[in-house]
Motif scaffolding. Structure first.
Motif, short mmCIF file in Angstrom:
data_model
loop_
_atom_site.label_atom_id
_atom_site.label_comp_id
_atom_site.label_asym_id
_atom_site.label_seq_id
_atom_site.Cartn_x
_atom_site.Cartn_y
_atom_site.Cartn_z
N GLY A 134 -98.51 -14.35 3.10
CA GLY A 134 -98.07 -13.79 1.80
C GLY A 134 -98.80 -14.40 0.47
O GLY A 134 -99.45 -13.73 -0.34
N ALA A 135 -98.84 -15.80 0.61
CA ALA A 135 -99.67 -16.59 -0.27
C ALA A 135 -101.15 -16.21 -0.29
O ALA A 135 -101.78 -16.04 -1.18
N GLN A 136 -101.69 -16.42 0.96
CA GLN A 136 -103.30 -16.06 0.89
C GLN A 136 -103.49 -14.55 0.49
O GLN A 136 -104.24 -14.31 -0.08
N GLU A 172 -108.57 -11.80 8.22
CA GLU A 172 -108.26 -11.08 9.41
C GLU A 172 -108.30 -11.87 10.72
O GLU A 172 -107.82 -11.79 11.54
N GLY A 173 -109.11 -12.99 10.69
CA GLY A 173 -109.37 -13.86 11.54
C GLY A 173 -108.05 -14.59 12.08
O GLY A 173 -107.81 -15.00 13.16
N ARG A 174 -107.43 -15.09 11.12
CA ARG A 174 -106.43 -15.86 10.94
C ARG A 174 -104.94 -14.97 11.44
O ARG A 174 -104.10 -15.55 11.95
N PHE A 175 -104.92 -13.83 10.67
CA PHE A 175 -103.82 -13.22 10.77
C PHE A 175 -104.04 -11.84 11.18
O PHE A 175 -102.80 -11.24 11.56
N GLY A 176 -104.98 -11.36 11.50
CA GLY A 176 -105.29 -9.97 12.07
C GLY A 176 -104.49 -9.50 13.46
O GLY A 176 -104.27 -8.46 13.45
N PHE A 181 -99.13 -7.90 9.71
CA PHE A 181 -100.21 -8.01 8.87
C PHE A 181 -101.29 -7.20 8.80
O PHE A 181 -102.19 -6.81 7.74
N ALA A 182 -101.66 -6.34 9.92
CA ALA A 182 -102.67 -5.94 9.90
C ALA A 182 -102.99 -4.54 9.03
O ALA A 182 -103.81 -4.25 8.57
N ALA A 183 -101.79 -3.75 8.90
CA ALA A 183 -101.68 -2.68 7.98
C ALA A 183 -102.16 -3.27 6.43
O ALA A 183 -102.94 -2.52 5.80
#
Length: 193
Positions: A134-136, A172-176, A181-183
């Motif tokens: 959320g912060a990022q 995307e690399g960290r959270f994908g 989070f993807a959507a």
């Protein structure tokens, strides 16, 4: 090994060996008597109770990791105690069984708390990951707004787009891999374009 040395006093070695054997038996019997008392396992039980309270109160995975390390030390100490009981001279089968049952009960509580740490860690890690995302994600949104305010030429727009897409790819690399989070990341990519 000392018996093989030249000029050694074999009678003295035999006397010391016998004395050592008697002392080992005496200490072993005292140890077994102590391990049969209620207070022998109180330090373990108190430490595990404190650990259970700390696990319930832990607000971060770092705090849980501290408790996990403490549980590992407890398990290691129980391994040593189990080996000690197995190798102690003296004692009858009934007393050894009672001691082993107490060790087993402490092991069971230790393993239960280990499982609790794992489950709680998963919960906290998910929450922490969502907070970090959320912060990022908000920071990326602010970067997009800032870029829109600063660019005046097509070249500046291309530079800003490249920089923003690089930030998005890092996210995307960290959270994908997380479905939740993807959507949001796909939607943000469209928004950036």
């Amino acid at each position: 090994g000392l018996r093989e040395q030249r000029y050694i006093d074999l009678a003295r070695i035999e006397a010391l060996d016998q004395q050592l054997g008697e002392e080992q038996k005496r200490v072993g019997e005292k140890t077994l008597v102590f391990l049969l008392t209620d207070k022998a396992f109180q330090p373990y039980q108190a430490a595990l109770a404190a650990c259970a309270t700390a696990i319930a109160a832990a607000a971060t995975t770092g705090r849980l990791d501290e408790q996990g390390k403490g549980l590992e030390q407890t398990a290691h100490a129980l391994d040593l105690l189990n080996d000690l009981v197995a190798n102690l001279p003296g004692g009858d089968a009934t007393s050894r069984t009672a001691i082993l049952e107490q060790i087993s009960a402490v092991y069971a509580e230790t393993n239960r708390l280990r499982a609790e740490v794992r489950n709680r860690r998963k919960q906290l890690a998910t929450t922490e990951l969502a907070s970090e995302f959320g912060a990022q994600f908000r920071l990326l949104g602010q970067s997009v707004e800032s870029a829109l305010e600063r660019v005046d030429t097509p070249e500046q727009c291309d530079d800003a787009l490249t920089r923003l897409l690089a930030q998005l790819e890092e996210l995307e690399g960290r959270f994908g891999e997380q479905e939740q989070f993807a959507a949001d990341l796909d939607e943000k990519r469209e928004s950036i374009y």
